[in-house]
Design an enzyme around this catalytic site. Sequence first.
Site, PDB file in Angstrom:
ATOM      1  N   SER A   1      38.423  31.245  45.614  1.00 29.64           N
ATOM      2  CA  SER A   1      37.364  29.480  44.697  1.00 29.64           C
ATOM      3  C   SER A   1      36.544  28.637  45.691  1.00 29.64           C
ATOM      4  O   SER A   1      35.810  28.895  45.683  1.00 29.64           O
ATOM      5  CB  SER A   1      39.823  29.029  45.434  1.00 29.64           C
ATOM      6  OG  SER A   1      39.254  27.853  44.520  1.00 29.64           O
TER       7      SER A   1
ATOM      8  N   ASP B   1      41.675  31.565  34.182  1.00 25.44           N
ATOM      9  CA  ASP B   1      42.470  31.981  35.461  1.00 25.44           C
ATOM     10  C   ASP B   1      43.675  30.810  35.345  1.00 25.44           C
ATOM     11  O   ASP B   1      44.089  30.883  36.468  1.00 25.44           O
ATOM     12  CB  ASP B   1      41.735  31.719  36.423  1.00 25.44           C
ATOM     13  CG  ASP B   1      41.533  31.142  36.697  1.00 25.44           C
ATOM     14  OD1 ASP B   1      41.227  29.743  37.154  1.00 25.44           O
ATOM     15  OD2 ASP B   1      40.164  31.721  38.217  1.00 25.44           O
TER      16      ASP B   1
ATOM     17  N   HIS C   1      45.049  31.771  39.442  1.00 25.55           N
ATOM     18  CA  HIS C   1      43.758  31.485  40.060  1.00 25.55           C
ATOM     19  C   HIS C   1      43.796  31.594  41.576  1.00 25.55           C
ATOM     20  O   HIS C   1      43.287  32.434  42.244  1.00 25.55           O
ATOM     21  CB  HIS C   1      43.472  29.908  39.499  1.00 25.55           C
ATOM     22  CG  HIS C   1      42.366  29.938  40.582  1.00 25.55           C
ATOM     23  ND1 HIS C   1      40.286  29.889  40.457  1.00 25.55           N
ATOM     24  CD2 HIS C   1      42.445  29.020  41.576  1.00 25.55           C
ATOM     25  CE1 HIS C   1      40.369  29.164  41.310  1.00 25.55           C
ATOM     26  NE2 HIS C   1      40.642  28.647  41.620  1.00 25.55           N
TER      27      HIS C   1
END
Length: 432
Positions: free
Chosen positions: A208, A374, A410
């Site tokens: 991320s 996601d 995610h």
Amino acid sequence: MAMNAAFLGLLRLLLLLLPSSLHDYLGDQGVGQQLQAHYPILLQGGFGCSVLEARLTDAYTPSLPRCGALKGKGWFPLWNSTVDLVNHHYMPCFEEQMSLVFDPATNGFKNQHGVETRVPNFGSVYGFSYKDDTCPFCCNVRLRNELQAIGYRDGDNLFGAPYDIRHAPPRPGQYSEVYTEYFARVKDLVQHASEKNGNKPVIFIGHSFGGRLILDFVNSTPLQWRKKYIKHLVLLSPTPHTGFMDVITNFIEGPRVLRFPNVPYLDLRKMWWSFTSSLLSLPSSMAFGQEPIIITKHRNYSAYDYPEFFAAIGFSLKGVSPLTKLPPLTDMRVEAPMVPLTILNGVGIETTKQVVFWDGNFDVSPELVYGDGDGVVNLNSVLAFTKELEKQQVSENILFKFIKIPNVTHGDITIQDHSLRIVLAEIAEANS
Ligand SMILES: *[C@@H]1O[C@H](CO)[C@@H](O)[C@H](O)[C@H]1NC(C)=O
Ligand SMILES: *[C@@H]1O[C@H](CO)[C@@H](O)[C@H](O)[C@H]1NC(C)=O
Ligand SMILES: *[C@@H]1O[C@H](CO)[C@@H](O)[C@H](O)[C@H]1NC(C)=O
């Protein structure tokens, strides 16, 4: 001999790809001690995973008397346990002490007067942790465990470079004191990691926001340095330079991404607005074009309309034009790192692509319109981002690989079995 060790390391990693019962059985039998991890790894956690410590000096003037209780008492964890902050009724103090203020002298953002901060555990993969106990495998903990199972050790061949979550890396042409210092420390850490491991280059893995920082760090270094010290970048659901809609929803509603129990996100919005990281990945026209992304009865806003949109939501910080925090909107650039790069992303999860505020009141939760992604990052943006990276990498004949993993969110990419296996296979390949 060297090949043998590398091969056994690979084999051990491949064993992890087996169903866990089989892995438990085979993993500790036979192959045993001689297996070793090959290249050193720098593993970066996502947003919110780093800790921030603070110290209040005599210069600090609290707005509430109790916010000064820790004045002169040394370092304490300001951002480490959300439950502690709530239980100790520290939220208003937290908000004040975390907030940044604009400094016209440097044209940048800094701590409140009398508040000093530092990120503990620099260099360690234990510098990343989830801020309550609801998600024990978040912040790459499961991935870390798997790496340790094949012989990676914190401080020997496994490292982490936790960061101050409030600050965004500078855009081209901008200066950031925080990031100048941080990138210099990361560079030293990478050199140290390499030297400690027979001058082998380092594999970077980042999730991320941590993936985004890796890219920005690498792009800040000279090409020759990269070729010498970097083996491969493996980016897991990186927050793309082309932006994503959650940046908008967090900006309007307050930082859902920080997850406090029983605290309305809206209460933290002013603090959030003072972070330069809050606008880092604003949806760009490069990925979102003219599409209306914020919809109201009387007018819609696309990625071309941010000045009007910020005026409409009343975004202001003392002495700061919101545009100070924005990149020149026409200057969106994606820069490939020009070292081997693998990007993995979840797809097939409902992801906000438009927010609807029918009556134009931005203080209530919007209706959400979903598209693919996601759950956090929009697929259209990931595709625009990776297409540009691929074009640049391929033009110089440098490896680029993009893997879509169906049905993983995610946050779960290194937690779910099916995606973790794919991630580990890619790390094994980078490590071979
Ligand atoms: C953060 O909190 C955890 C759990 O409450 C604690 O074990 C750890 O020592 C804290 N870390 C820092 C740097 O304060
Ligand atoms: C805003 O966008 C929506 C959805 O695309 C569209 O139906 C609507 O007509 C637009 N409204 C205005 C005021 O342009
Ligand atoms: C997607 O993942 C969820 C949760 O792991 C699972 O329940 C569901 O069956 C999966 N769906 C598909 C289409 O694979």
